[in-house]
Design an enzyme around this catalytic site. Structure first.
Site, short mmCIF file in Angstrom:
data_model
loop_
_atom_site.label_atom_id
_atom_site.label_comp_id
_atom_site.label_asym_id
_atom_site.label_seq_id
_atom_site.Cartn_x
_atom_site.Cartn_y
_atom_site.Cartn_z
N ASP A 12 0.87 -1.28 0.09
CA ASP A 12 -0.04 0.15 -0.06
C ASP A 12 0.81 1.12 -0.22
OD1 ASP A 12 -2.81 -0.97 0.30
OD2 ASP A 12 -1.85 -1.82 2.14
N ARG A 92 -0.08 2.48 16.44
CA ARG A 92 -0.32 3.77 15.73
C ARG A 92 -0.31 5.14 16.23
NH1 ARG A 92 0.42 0.65 11.71
NH2 ARG A 92 -1.14 -0.50 10.95
N ASP A 121 -7.43 1.59 11.58
CA ASP A 121 -6.21 2.43 11.62
C ASP A 121 -6.25 3.90 11.00
OD1 ASP A 121 -4.50 0.41 12.88
OD2 ASP A 121 -4.21 -0.67 11.00
N SER A 169 -2.64 -9.19 4.37
CA SER A 169 -2.06 -8.11 5.13
C SER A 169 -1.75 -8.25 6.51
CB SER A 169 -3.26 -7.03 5.10
OG SER A 169 -3.13 -5.88 5.72
N1 ARG Z 1 -7.91 -5.64 13.47
C1 ARG Z 1 -6.60 -5.11 14.21
C2 ARG Z 1 -6.99 -3.52 14.49
O1 ARG Z 1 -7.87 -2.82 14.15
C3 ARG Z 1 -5.59 -5.19 13.65
C4 ARG Z 1 -5.34 -4.50 12.18
C5 ARG Z 1 -3.86 -4.81 11.38
N2 ARG Z 1 -3.68 -4.49 10.17
C6 ARG Z 1 -3.66 -5.26 9.21
N3 ARG Z 1 -3.10 -4.81 8.03
N4 ARG Z 1 -3.27 -6.77 9.41
O2 ARG Z 1 -5.94 -3.20 15.39
#
Ligand code: ARG
Length: 391
Positions: A12, A92, A121, A169
């Site tokens: 990405d 994050r 995110d 991902s």
């Molecule tokens: N669902 C989790 C969260 O919202 C993990 C997201 C992880 N992202 C990924 N691209 N695997 O924190």
């Protein structure tokens, strides 16, 4: 236009790095924050320059991440929806903070990130950027320009952007590894073994259990097996030894902030060990009332962090509540790791409320006659209203 991009080196953000130049004619500065993802960060830097970055920053933040984010999450027993230790979510706001520092230094007109419009995110990044860089323009190309992974993969191939794996991902930091997409999206099926990288299959874990002793000082993990360890060292060590015993696999249906339910796979060995141990020490040292109330506070804290509200003042207020109790959460917990499970097998604290002389079947320190009147009064209303119930 000068744009500072939160850059991981993945599909990405690599596509975005090119697109920002191509579509907006932007000068792009990339920032990769080291929160313990197992990437070759020199390679990520090279890739950024190869794709046209004007400057690249690699910001080391592992120590800060564990000390100020991960260990707080341990204190708050943070498990979103009862199972997810917030590995991605916790990093994050820290990543955003480091990116914001660069944006200030570089006099950026905008910041950019690779989040989709479907996930959590975007909230964590956008809200942090709005809090830290008032009025800054935020560009999220995947969300705004409707990029799909298939389109990105084609674009990458056309522009010679090297990509490692696009089947899943994956997001990684010291506190855990998150895997989404691909075969995992069939929620009826067991995930293929290939998605796991930090944990062995519990069925193939050693036949001998591993015993670990974790020591806490005022709610903060300080030693493992009697040995003083720095925060980063400790988390790495626990990920490694617990992962080798198959501990820390989570397969869950999760409630995203945008309302979608998603299937998530996490590998969180150190988190599983530390939260299990910490929770046990609270059981020993906190009163029933404090424990019950803290459980609500813990749940709210995890929800705030999950939802991207790190900068909400309530978060710190909840922590202040916890700090008041945590001075008692000092002592040791002994754990047994065996074929994917962690069980508590011993605990000890100078502030423990367990009283052998009172509870033991072999001692008479407790005057049992005190209980007679207590029971009478305790059940008084329940008994009375049962006798007077309407027929
Ligand atoms: N669902 C989790 C969260 O919202 C993990 C997201 C992880 N992202 C990924 N691209 N695997 O924190």
């Amino acid at each position: 236009m000068r744009v500072v991009l939160a850059y991981s080196g993945g599909l990405d953000t690599s596509v975005i790095l090119k697109l920002l130049q191509e579509k907006l004619g932007a000068e792009v500065v990339t920032v990769t924050v080291d929160v313990g993802q197992e990437d070759d960060l020199a390679e990520v830097e090279q890739k950024a320059y190869r794709l046209g970055a004007k400057a690249h920053y690699t910001v080391e933040a592992k120590e800060e991440f564990v000390r100020d984010y991960v260990f707080k999450a341990v204190m708050m027993n943070a498990l979103y929806d009862g199972a997810y230790p917030l590995s991605t979510a916790l990093a994050r706001p820290l990543i955003a903070e480091k990116v914001a520092e660069v944006a200030k230094k570089e006099g950026a007109d905008a910041v950019a990130h690779g989040c989709t419009g479907k996930g959590n995110d975007q909230l964590r990044f956008d809200i942090a950027f709005k809090a830290l860089l008032p009025g800054i323009k935020i560009i999220a190309p995947v969300r705004e320009w409707g990029l799909t992974r298939e389109w990105e993969a084609q674009y990458a191939a056309k522009h010679g952007i090297p990509v490692k794996s696009k089947a899943y991902s994956i997001d990684e930091n010291l506190w855990g590894r998150s895997v989404e997409g691909g075969a995992i999206e069939d929620i009826t099926a067991e995930p293929p073994e290939e998605i796991y990288a930090w944990t062995v299959n519990p069925a193939k874990a050693p036949d001998e259990p591993l015993y670990l002793e974790v020591e806490f000082s005022a709610g903060v993990p300080s030693r493992v097996n009697g040995e003083k360890m720095g925060p980063v060292e400790m988390v790495k060590f626990l990920n490694q030894v617990a992962g080798a015993h198959g501990v820390g696999r989570v397969d869950m249906i999760e409630n995203r902030v945008v309302g979608l339910k998603s299937r998530e796979i996490y590998e969180v060995p150190a988190a599983t060990v530390l939260i299990t141990a910490h929770k046990e020490l609270e059981r020993l040292t906190l009163t029933k009332r404090s424990m019950d109330f803290k459980e609500m506070v813990d749940g709210e804290w995890a929800k705030l962090v999950y939802q991207g509200l790190w900068f909400e003042p309530l978060r710190e207020a909840l922590e202040a509540f916890a700090y008041k109790l945590e001075s008692r959460v000092t002592g040791n917990v002994r754990l047994k790791l065996f074929k994917g499970s962690v069980s508590v097998v011993g605990r000890n604290s100078p502030y423990g409320l367990y009283d052998f002389d009172l509870i033991s079947y072999f001692r008479s320190g407790f005057d049992q006659k005190m209980a007679i009147g207590f029971v009478e009064l305790f059940g008084f209303q329940a008994v009375a209203s049962h006798h007077k119930r309407p027929s």
